[in-house]
Design a protein around this motif. Structure first.
Motif, PDB file in Angstrom:
ATOM      1  N   SER A 288       0.835  -1.202   0.000  1.00 38.48           N
ATOM      2  CA  SER A 288       0.000   0.000   0.000  1.00 38.48           C
ATOM      3  C   SER A 288       0.868   1.249   0.000  1.00 38.48           C
ATOM      4  O   SER A 288       0.586   2.220  -0.720  1.00 38.48           O
ATOM      5  N   PHE A 289       1.922   1.242   0.810  1.00 36.46           N
ATOM      6  CA  PHE A 289       2.870   2.359   0.867  1.00 36.46           C
ATOM      7  C   PHE A 289       3.407   2.673  -0.531  1.00 36.46           C
ATOM      8  O   PHE A 289       3.378   3.821  -0.992  1.00 36.46           O
TER       9      PHE A 289
ATOM     10  N   MET B  16       3.242   5.800  -5.641  1.00 38.46           N
ATOM     11  CA  MET B  16       3.272   5.830  -7.094  1.00 38.46           C
ATOM     12  C   MET B  16       2.070   6.585  -7.649  1.00 38.46           C
ATOM     13  O   MET B  16       2.182   7.381  -8.585  1.00 38.46           O
ATOM     14  N   GLU B  17       0.897   6.333  -7.066  1.00 37.08           N
ATOM     15  CA  GLU B  17      -0.304   7.044  -7.506  1.00 37.08           C
ATOM     16  C   GLU B  17      -0.177   8.549  -7.274  1.00 37.08           C
ATOM     17  O   GLU B  17      -0.783   9.346  -7.982  1.00 37.08           O
ATOM     18  N   GLY B  18       0.628   8.922  -6.272  1.00 38.23           N
ATOM     19  CA  GLY B  18       0.840  10.341  -5.992  1.00 38.23           C
ATOM     20  C   GLY B  18       1.916  10.970  -6.846  1.00 38.23           C
ATOM     21  O   GLY B  18       2.217  12.153  -6.683  1.00 38.23           O
TER      22      GLY B  18
ATOM     23  N   THR C 111       3.715  -0.738 -10.992  1.00 41.19           N
ATOM     24  CA  THR C 111       3.166  -0.131 -12.197  1.00 41.19           C
ATOM     25  C   THR C 111       2.170  -1.069 -12.851  1.00 41.19           C
ATOM     26  O   THR C 111       1.080  -0.657 -13.268  1.00 41.19           O
ATOM     27  N   LEU C 112       2.527  -2.353 -12.938  1.00 39.56           N
ATOM     28  CA  LEU C 112       1.621  -3.339 -13.527  1.00 39.56           C
ATOM     29  C   LEU C 112       0.351  -3.484 -12.697  1.00 39.56           C
ATOM     30  O   LEU C 112      -0.743  -3.625 -13.239  1.00 39.56           O
TER      31      LEU C 112
ATOM     32  N   ARG D 127      -5.422  -2.401 -12.025  1.00 35.93           N
ATOM     33  CA  ARG D 127      -6.511  -1.757 -11.274  1.00 35.93           C
ATOM     34  C   ARG D 127      -7.295  -0.811 -12.185  1.00 35.93           C
ATOM     35  O   ARG D 127      -8.532  -0.792 -12.167  1.00 35.93           O
ATOM     36  N   LEU D 128      -6.589  -0.029 -13.001  1.00 39.50           N
ATOM     37  CA  LEU D 128      -7.260   0.902 -13.906  1.00 39.50           C
ATOM     38  C   LEU D 128      -8.108   0.150 -14.930  1.00 39.50           C
ATOM     39  O   LEU D 128      -9.218   0.580 -15.270  1.00 39.50           O
ATOM     40  N   LEU D 129      -7.571  -0.988 -15.426  1.00 36.75           N
ATOM     41  CA  LEU D 129      -8.330  -1.778 -16.395  1.00 36.75           C
ATOM     42  C   LEU D 129      -9.598  -2.340 -15.757  1.00 36.75           C
ATOM     43  O   LEU D 129     -10.661  -2.380 -16.390  1.00 36.75           O
TER      44      LEU D 129
END
Length: 323
Positions: free
Chosen positions: A265-266, A271-273, A296-297, A302-304
């Motif tokens: 999660s960290f 990365m999302e930030g 990244t993968l 998650r986006l898909l």
């Protein structure tokens, strides 16, 4: 020296000189027992040191074929095929390490080992908690503790895991003295895998909680464990894992929500930030950037998933929109 004696000296070397964890040593003990057990039957007798050097690539492939045949019953054992492949890959690694040891320490050379192909495995993608769940973990788990000391300790421990992305073993190996460096410079010196050290910055909120925990510590001497058990001594990882199992059961969360998921999660939330992958690699102590790139993968997956659930076309919704 017999093959069994060679295995015992190898495992002793792993534990003392390589400082492998007890779990790794036991896993290698089991893997090598399976390997030598097969060879004893396959070659009509347990090979001695000279015989170990003569084991052919065909013999080794026969051993792997038997391992794969056993894995064919994975459905009966409720073991996924990929997990079975990871187990076979670990067994190949154990055998290679054993033969490298024999070559260096006993002059037993077997070139066939280097030609043995490692079973292909899929590395599982990290499965982080949502930001809301991750932020709720320290306080919620602390509220389940039975003593005031355990409440303060658990709140600080789980906040540290998420706030700094530490492995549970790294956090539990800290001593009270490590807070001195943190107070002076805002960083913790972490000893990770292979005894590699790294400096990890600590957020002011986490620093404040750790300093508060020190005031409740039953014995805050410099050489004492930062996170002790109720009977003294260093807190065992199983206790922290049990606390999180109880919490996730009450929260209705899946089994992959473990202390290690806070590390995922960290990294994912950084990365999302917009954090750079190289920075995340250094913070996590990854030796290879490819390990860090799994996040990244995971984010792409998650986006898909969001797209598949939300997009009208993905849902088979063929109605046209006006405008």
């Amino acid at each position: 020296m017999t093959a069994d004696e060679a295995v015992q000296t190898f495992l002793g070397w792993m534990a003392t000189e390589r400082r492998a964890s007890p779990l790794t040593v036991e896993a290698y003990r089991s893997d090598l027992a399976r390997f030598l057990g097969f060879m004893a039957e396959h070659l009509n007798g347990l090979p001695d040191m000279a015989g170990l050097a003569k084991i052919s690539l065909r013999d080794m492939r026969a051993w792997l074929a038997q391992e794969q045949a056993r894995a064919a019953t994975a459905k009966v054992r409720k073991t996924t095929p990929d997990r079975a492949a990871r187990t076979r890959s670990r067994r190949v690694s154990a055998v290679r390490s054993f033969f490298r040891y024999l070559a260096r320490r006993h002059g037993v050379e077997n070139p066939a080992v280097g030609l043995l192909a490692t079973p292909r495995t899929k590395k599982p993608l990290p499965r982080p908690l949502s930001k809301e769940d991750a932020k709720a973990v320290p306080e919620d788990i602390a509220s389940l503790a039975h003593t005031d000391m355990a409440r303060q300790r658990d709140g600080a421990l789980f906040l540290l895991l998420y706030g700094c992305g530490l492995r549970i073993s790294e956090a539990l190996n800290l001593n009270v003295a490590d807070l001195t460096l943190m107070k002076a410079s805002g960083v913790l010196r972490i000893k990770g895998k292979g005894n590699k050290e790294r400096l990890v910055p600590v957020l002011p909120q986490v620093q404040q909680v750790l300093e508060g925990w020190k005031k409740h510590h039953p014995s805050p001497l410099p050489d004492e464990p930062l996170f002790p058990g109720v009977r003294g001594g260093r807190l065992q990882p199983g206790i922290a894992q049990k606390a999180m199992r109880e919490w996730r059961g009450l929260a209705g969360l899946p089994d992959h929500v473990t202390p290690h998921a806070l590390r995922h999660s960290f990294a994912t939330h950084l990365m999302e930030g917009g954090a750079d992958l190289r920075v995340i690699q250094e913070l996590l102590g990854h030796a290879s950037l490819s390990t860090t790139q799994r996040y990244t993968l995971a984010d792409e997956a998650r986006l898909l998933d969001v797209w598949n659930r939300a997009h009208p076309r993905a849902q088979g919704n063929q109605h046209s929109q006006e405008g």
